[in-house]
Design a protein around this motif. Structure first.
Motif, PDB file in Angstrom:
ATOM      1  N   GLN D 175       0.824  -1.228   0.000  1.00 27.71           N
ATOM      2  CA  GLN D 175       0.000   0.000   0.000  1.00 27.71           C
ATOM      3  C   GLN D 175       0.848   1.264   0.000  1.00 27.71           C
ATOM      4  O   GLN D 175       0.318   2.369   0.028  1.00 27.71           O
ATOM      5  N   ASN D 176       2.168   1.128   0.053  1.00 25.06           N
ATOM      6  CA  ASN D 176       3.030   2.320   0.085  1.00 25.06           C
ATOM      7  C   ASN D 176       4.283   2.038  -0.727  1.00 25.06           C
ATOM      8  O   ASN D 176       4.591   0.870  -1.004  1.00 25.06           O
ATOM      9  N   PRO D 177       5.004   3.084  -1.126  1.00 22.36           N
ATOM     10  CA  PRO D 177       6.140   2.893  -2.042  1.00 22.36           C
ATOM     11  C   PRO D 177       7.391   2.326  -1.354  1.00 22.36           C
ATOM     12  O   PRO D 177       8.404   2.142  -1.991  1.00 22.36           O
ATOM     13  N   PHE D 178       7.300   2.053  -0.034  1.00 21.44           N
ATOM     14  CA  PHE D 178       8.490   1.611   0.703  1.00 21.44           C
ATOM     15  C   PHE D 178       8.480   0.124   1.065  1.00 21.44           C
ATOM     16  O   PHE D 178       9.417  -0.356   1.682  1.00 21.44           O
ATOM     17  N   PHE D 179       7.411  -0.582   0.714  1.00 16.34           N
ATOM     18  CA  PHE D 179       7.239  -1.961   1.211  1.00 16.34           C
ATOM     19  C   PHE D 179       7.238  -1.953   2.736  1.00 16.34           C
ATOM     20  O   PHE D 179       7.726  -2.874   3.378  1.00 16.34           O
ATOM     21  N   CYS D 180       6.692  -0.889   3.316  1.00 18.59           N
ATOM     22  CA  CYS D 180       6.681  -0.724   4.771  1.00 18.59           C
ATOM     23  C   CYS D 180       5.410  -1.357   5.359  1.00 18.59           C
ATOM     24  O   CYS D 180       4.301  -1.032   4.939  1.00 18.59           O
ATOM     25  N   PRO D 181       5.580  -2.291   6.325  1.00 19.52           N
ATOM     26  CA  PRO D 181       4.420  -2.996   6.881  1.00 19.52           C
ATOM     27  C   PRO D 181       3.758  -2.233   8.036  1.00 19.52           C
ATOM     28  O   PRO D 181       2.792  -2.703   8.619  1.00 19.52           O
ATOM     29  N   ASP D 182       4.315  -1.066   8.364  1.00 19.09           N
ATOM     30  CA  ASP D 182       3.805  -0.276   9.497  1.00 19.09           C
ATOM     31  C   ASP D 182       3.289   1.067   8.970  1.00 19.09           C
ATOM     32  O   ASP D 182       4.062   2.014   8.753  1.00 19.09           O
ATOM     33  N   ALA D 183       1.969   1.156   8.772  1.00 26.14           N
ATOM     34  CA  ALA D 183       1.364   2.348   8.150  1.00 26.14           C
ATOM     35  C   ALA D 183       1.719   3.620   8.913  1.00 26.14           C
ATOM     36  O   ALA D 183       1.875   4.698   8.321  1.00 26.14           O
ATOM     37  N   SER D 184       1.922   3.471  10.217  1.00 32.14           N
ATOM     38  CA  SER D 184       2.160   4.658  11.034  1.00 32.14           C
ATOM     39  C   SER D 184       3.527   5.292  10.756  1.00 32.14           C
ATOM     40  O   SER D 184       3.820   6.388  11.235  1.00 32.14           O
ATOM     41  N   LYS D 185       4.381   4.618   9.988  1.00 32.23           N
ATOM     42  CA  LYS D 185       5.730   5.146   9.730  1.00 32.23           C
ATOM     43  C   LYS D 185       5.885   5.735   8.330  1.00 32.23           C
ATOM     44  O   LYS D 185       6.910   6.366   8.030  1.00 32.23           O
ATOM     45  N   VAL D 186       4.889   5.525   7.502  1.00 34.41           N
ATOM     46  CA  VAL D 186       5.042   5.896   6.096  1.00 34.41           C
ATOM     47  C   VAL D 186       5.258   7.405   5.915  1.00 34.41           C
ATOM     48  O   VAL D 186       6.170   7.840   5.191  1.00 34.41           O
ATOM     49  N   ALA D 187       4.446   8.208   6.597  1.00 38.33           N
ATOM     50  CA  ALA D 187       4.573   9.666   6.449  1.00 38.33           C
ATOM     51  C   ALA D 187       5.987  10.113   6.843  1.00 38.33           C
ATOM     52  O   ALA D 187       6.654  10.860   6.120  1.00 38.33           O
ATOM     53  N   GLU D 188       6.467   9.569   7.945  1.00 38.53           N
ATOM     54  CA  GLU D 188       7.816   9.889   8.424  1.00 38.53           C
ATOM     55  C   GLU D 188       8.878   9.541   7.375  1.00 38.53           C
ATOM     56  O   GLU D 188       9.804  10.314   7.112  1.00 38.53           O
ATOM     57  N   MET D 189       8.691   8.390   6.750  1.00 39.59           N
ATOM     58  CA  MET D 189       9.639   7.962   5.723  1.00 39.59           C
ATOM     59  C   MET D 189       9.599   8.924   4.531  1.00 39.59           C
ATOM     60  O   MET D 189      10.632   9.303   3.980  1.00 39.59           O
ATOM     61  N   GLU D 190       8.395   9.349   4.159  1.00 38.67           N
ATOM     62  CA  GLU D 190       8.281  10.278   3.030  1.00 38.67           C
ATOM     63  C   GLU D 190       9.012  11.574   3.337  1.00 38.67           C
ATOM     64  O   GLU D 190       9.796  12.072   2.523  1.00 38.67           O
TER      65      GLU D 190
END
Lengths: 366, 366, 366, 366
Positions: D175-190
């Motif tokens: 669901q995100n461009p990072f293959f990140c399994p923790d949705a709560s971290k995606v914004a931070e990664m962006e």
């Protein structure tokens, strides 16, 4: 891998020089659960053992094998099987005179060119003594093939110099010192060998090996065809100069209409293919012939050069087989068994799980 | 490795079915700095190419090769060389009738037993068409061997059915459609093939391959002997049923005093060994013969069974070589070159750094 | 190959169970001309030998190695080197009680699932005792690398449980029973181990291995990268759970501007890469870390099941290392040496003959 | 084998340069009967494909794969599967400026030292573009493992520079461009990646791969342990500097009483081992972590030397991933799948026929 390992899933790695401390082998990849004892292996080793008749080298080696690992409570465990045979009857001084000479048709010159050094005692690693460990490893493969798949690998002497056998009676083979299946030829062979010994000369031979009850499907095209690996394994035996599968060189003059083995529901009508089609076993007997050159160790002087490039006259002392072919039958059986064992495991791994309903043709029509 | 890779340091992996989209190969381990173009490879491909004479299959394939990687600014980089040949002239419907039948002496039955399925169109992977990529890979090895070591690998047709050549003139080989080195036999071969075609039958053949200027020291005893790997490589060619090194099966009847190649400072006095002693090259020419069975695809009906085990009569339609041996010369050259290339690199890696002063014997006395 | 052989040109094949008759190895592919004696190998074996301090197992094994082949008049001949170590101090009855139980974190359960049978005495083949032959084989590689290429492979304990070293003094390593390069930490380690023994518990450790003076160019992209094969070799050591090259897991939080090792004519300005770029050695020191789990054999009871699936409480008797990491340093050195040796020969074979004039960067700036 | 082939029974050989004509692979040893189409493979290729988000390289490649052989009527035939991906969006002139320079932390210098020549366009063979064919091959293995054995291989980004995930929701990964399994971290990664791009810098990352439903018994002690081959396969991925199995480097500070995974009839009580004991799968999930270094291609100038050894300042132009870890998840999945596939076939071949009655422990207790 370097040159001293054979096989991919069932691998055999050997070491040992003719006049070294010992010969050894590691058999890796043998499935667990095979009942195995030193006595099982000794049977084949004794068939190859030197000093058994006046027609072979007089070197006396017990060739008694020790199993050092991989067998627990009488059965293989799936871990590598270490085996050892100690050398006992070396007479290295016999060889000191050829230390600096290259015996014609021996590996002396080529080993020196490759390695820049060699253990000249009895030919070192290039001695046929190395084949003892092949026979030991092969006997493990033979036992597995027989116990678990009823596959039998057997061989015989099919020609000694000019003397060709005319019939094959499997029961005769171990009744004479030549592994000859044709009792009517044994006396002739004895006469021939006696005369040859007097002259101090040697002779070539032909061995035939046969594997029966091989299931169809063994062999990995294209480079690892079953016939290609059999050729590799058999040509790797000392003194072998030719390998045939089935009709072999006879196929050159055959017509296609004559060579092709026609098929009926009752079986194949002939076996020119030697049990292999497209590199894969067909279920017919696998049949291979090998040509062995005459022993290179002669008492007749020969021309050569020494390590400095000077011309010398060489006479080989030491004890030798006047016909290396005579003891080659168990070695050829061993190599064929190693190929079949390895391919059985490879097939099981890659395709063995395939479910299909192609009816199996029952080998050759009897 | 699985069955479609050959070699240890210089490896060739191939793919492709007779009537598939394309054939391809990856040559890995080629040293950097070799000048290489598609034209260099095309030369050998054209020698093997079908449809070149009335004596071979009438299938027309350009067999034009593309190099996809591993060459930069005209030279190899040491990275894998990807090659591709697209199939253009398939006529798969020719084969629909044998979809459910096993052609005698073909791999149809054994492939089905091994895999439970097969691409029956033109024999799929078991077709000799697969050898095109061997020739492509072999031509890279041949070029390296020649450019960097002046080693030359060449071959010729030494027997076509009953017709044996009597002399070898290397200049004649590419002057006739048979790779025949004896001009005096060409007319006879043409007559023979015409008659054979009328009958719809096929015939076996013998090919001889020779490598000249091979340095001493190549080959890894015990199991990876140079002769053992040559036997492996040559026996892996479709339709090959026998391999000989040097005197081969002729050695069976030789005496040791006759077989051994005596050595003088000027060179070896004969070459019964075929350039290999103890599994290691001696510096003499390496000579090997192979026996090829007659093509299995005939227009003469033959007995067989279908996939259900029912008896059927098979007639092979499609376009075929009446003698597979005719086009086998470049293939045999390629396989011998692959073996030498691999062993050259292996020797360089394991023993090449050895400094020694053993004088080199200059091959055979001329 | 099956699982008991390592390497492609320089291959090591081992056999032997913890409580079997003997351990053995065959080293194949060692170039000729290396001066080698049993004493050379014994040095490393003695460093790994059990029973040397109160901090390792009390099993006493001489681990005295015999060379059975491949060495003639004090030098290697290029033929396979057979080695043997006889087991002397087995106490198999110690293990009879776990015959039918699966010790947690041991290989008991997985061996049974794989093979259906196991030599339970001392863990059989899964025992760290197997590593003795790795050390023997590695010492041959280490000697060749040093004698012919001045490459040195050394290692040390960089962490014992919570205790991290803070400095590396190579002279200290053999001055204490931990292979600890930081003298200021030895007392702390001794205290820690004593306390641990009282509790009957065990602890993990970290080992660092370093290869100096490695020439640039070793390693075969893409799958046989030097770092990939180092990871393979080190992870194959019993109890190892992690491998790092250079900065390893530390690189996760590094910026590219910080990680990249800038280059000057005087050398690299840092070594985050651990001496390997693109899978090929750069000429900087090769640095690898491994994580070893705590010994699984404890005197503290643990929950498990028996061969029938019933729950049992397991207490491991027998003699064990409370920290397998302590004796792992020579093993890690051996494995790194085997990788470098194999790649040195592979590089020599495939690319070693290349002539080029790229200036060599002199490792790291001091 | 040379460096571009992976596996023993299920082998993958690849070719291709970043800016060459095409990338290709041959998958050999795939059992027959697997339903396979280009679409099946494309799914994974699209997950790895560049240019999919602002956080990866802007190079646009369709990466559309062609199957050239080995599949007939929708199913694999057991013959080698040839695959091809044509390069379409090369911009080679971007690289002409670094033709004679060695980019720090790149393979430029080491390739030159090894081969004496290099295809400098986009890093040639050393480019991560090479991994496209690994993903294609891995997807075949993944499909076989799933279709025939219900084994699933999945992965995710577990750390991006300083940002560690805190929970794993498998549904989030795609669901995100990072293959990140923790949705709560995606914004931070962006946010983090945006800032990083501004600075022209790059960052490291950590990937976790997990295989579920793996049967016990896979892996070949001692050198071909399953964990050792996983380490080999994962470390062979570009930019990987560390590999952990299970608790990995965390085991250093663990006590044995804490690390050992106790066993009950209901399953294992923990999984510090990461599903592997003694090099053999235990039936628990196989868990591995890898550390990826930050991309070496930066827009921040760095010190280096040119091919003549003169100091230069290097700025990497061209299009690059600021974090190679982001696209590494499908690559790591592919490599783990290749290891499991190969070992599944090897186990089936060597030990699969063993009949035993050891009860299977049902993985971990949920």
């Amino acid at each position: 891998m370097s040159g001293n390992t054979y096989g991919k899933l069932f691998t055999v790695t050997t070491f040992g020089e003719s006049h070294g401390i010992a010969l050894g082998a590691i058999v890796d990849g043998c499935p667990p659960g095979l009942a195995l004892s030193e006595a099982d292996i000794q049977i084949d080793l004794d068939r190859r053992k030197p000093g058994q008749s006046r027609y072979t080298t007089q070197r006396r080696e017990e060739d008694s094998v020790k199993i050092l690992s991989g067998v627990f409570e009488g059965k293989t465990t799936g871990t590598p099987i270490g085996m050892l045979i100690e050398n006992t009857d070396q007479r290295s001084k016999d060889y000191s005179n050829i230390k600096d000479q290259f015996r014609p048709a021996h590996a002396d010159y080529t080993y020196m060119q490759k390695y820049g050094v060699r253990d000249y005692r009895g030919g070192g690693r290039s001695s046929a003594r190395e084949t003892a460990m092949r026979v030991a490893a092969g006997s493990i493969a033979k036992k597995y093939l027989k116990d678990f798949h009823s596959i039998e690998v057997r061989g015989y002497l099919s020609q000694l110099g000019p003397i060709k056998i005319e019939s094959v009676d499997w029961d005769q083979i171990d009744q004479n010192p030549f592994f000859c299946p044709d009792a009517s030829k044994v006396a002739e062979m004895e006469e021939f060998m006696k005369a040859l010994n007097k002259e101090g000369d040697s002779i070539g031979a032909k061995i035939t090996v046969v594997a029966t009850n091989v299931p169809p499907g063994l062999g990995e095209p294209v480079f690892d065809r079953l016939d290609a690996e059999i050729a590799h394994a058999l040509m790797s035996i000392n003194a072998v100069k030719g390998v045939e599968i089935g009709e072999g060189f006879g196929s050159i003059e055959q017509r296609g209409s004559q060579h092709r083995d026609e098929i009926t529901p009752e079986g194949f009508l002939s076996n020119n293919a030697g049990g292999i089609l497209g590199g894969i076993s067909s279920g017919q007997d696998i049949i291979a012939n090998i040509a062995l050159k005459p022993t290179s160790s002669l008492h007749i002087p020969g021309r050569s050069v020494d390590v400095h490039g000077n011309p010398v006259e060489v006479i080989t002392k030491g004890r030798h087989d006047p016909c290396v072919g005579i003891r080659a039958t168990p070695i050829a059986e061993a190599m064929l068994a190693l190929v079949l064992m390895d391919h059985l495991l490879r097939h099981r791994g890659q395709n063995g799980a395939v479910q299909h309903t192609i009816p199996v043709i029952p080998g050759s029509v009897k």
